[in-house]
Each structure stands twice: as C-alpha cells, then as structure tokens.
Design an enzyme around this catalytic site. Sequence first.
Site, PDB file in Angstrom:
ATOM      1  N   ASP A 121       0.859  -1.186   0.000  1.00 23.95           N
ATOM      2  CA  ASP A 121       0.000   0.000   0.000  1.00 23.95           C
ATOM      3  C   ASP A 121       0.890   1.230   0.000  1.00 23.95           C
ATOM      4  OD1 ASP A 121      -2.487  -1.264  -0.019  1.00 23.95           O
ATOM      5  OD2 ASP A 121      -2.573  -1.403   2.162  1.00 23.95           O
ATOM      6  N   ASP A 139      -6.936  -1.420  -4.921  1.00 21.74           N
ATOM      7  CA  ASP A 139      -8.063  -1.103  -4.044  1.00 21.74           C
ATOM      8  C   ASP A 139      -9.005  -0.090  -4.700  1.00 21.74           C
ATOM      9  OD1 ASP A 139      -6.924  -2.765  -2.096  1.00 21.74           O
ATOM     10  OD2 ASP A 139      -5.856  -1.097  -1.153  1.00 21.74           O
TER      11      ASP A 139
END
Length: 165
Positions: A121, A139
């Site tokens: 991330d 995402d």
Amino acid sequence: MLSLKYRIVLGLAAVVMLIDQGTKWLVEATIPFHGTVPVIHGVFDLVNIRNRGAAFGFLNRSDIEWQFWLFLVATVLAVWAILSLTRASKNEPVLYTAFGLIMGGALGNLVDRIRYRAVVDFLDFYWGEWHWPAFNVADIAICIGAFLAFVAMYRQPSPERGNKE
C-alpha cells in the site's frame, strides 16, 4: 476467439493489474520500506507499507497466519464468479467494466500476497490526527468496480418497477 464481453473483462483486468503492479514497483524502487514522501503537507503522503489484511487494513495483523489462505481462496472464488456472471450476462458494458476492474484489482493484490504474504500500500491520506488506511491502485479499481456493478444492477428492470429506466 473470445467474445467481446470476455475481451472487455479480461483486457481491463490485465490493464488494471499492470498499472497496479507498475505503481507498486515504482514505490518499492524509490521509497524505503516504511518510508514516507510528503506530497501535500498535512493531507497526502506516498508511503511504502505492507498490509497483511484486506482493504483499508481489515485483519491487518501479523499474528494471523490463515488470512493468506482466506484471501487466496476469496480471490480464486471472485475470479470464478466474475467469469460465470460474465458468461450469464447479456450486453452489459457497464457490468463488464465493473467486472474487469474488480478482477484486475483482486489479481493485482494477489500477486503481492504471493510475493510478500501482504499487499503493498502506498497512498496515504490524512488530516491532522485522522488517517485513512493506506491503499493502492488495486483497491481503487475494486471500489470503483463495486460501485459500477451496483449501478449496473440498479439499472436492471425489476418485476416491481417494470421495464422503466
């Protein structure tokens, strides 16, 4: 030759997966692990972190070993469901776009889980002490795909509404 609907779903999934993996590669090549690069002071940073859990940090705990297998099985089932729903659907370009985004995001994160047993991330938004959990391109694709799938299903005529749009 694959039908147009499969070309849309699989082609978009491949593009999303490539963009996702490319951005993660760039982050890993330029930002040290657990490093931060401020972009908009007090609002947005680029970071290089790992998330062992699901979207937005759900189940992000290092003491849970079974979540790797849970997410692996969930991804395989999601891809199977998307391909099955694509086969069963009739001329739904918005739905095919949604499926491609969701599949590409799921597969992009699966590549990370296989490599690291975690997802890379790097997008970190915050305001003061409030932090939204870091996330990535996969995402974003999954969230946009879920929204488009909802829109496509809502637009379908139902027996209660008749065939009105």
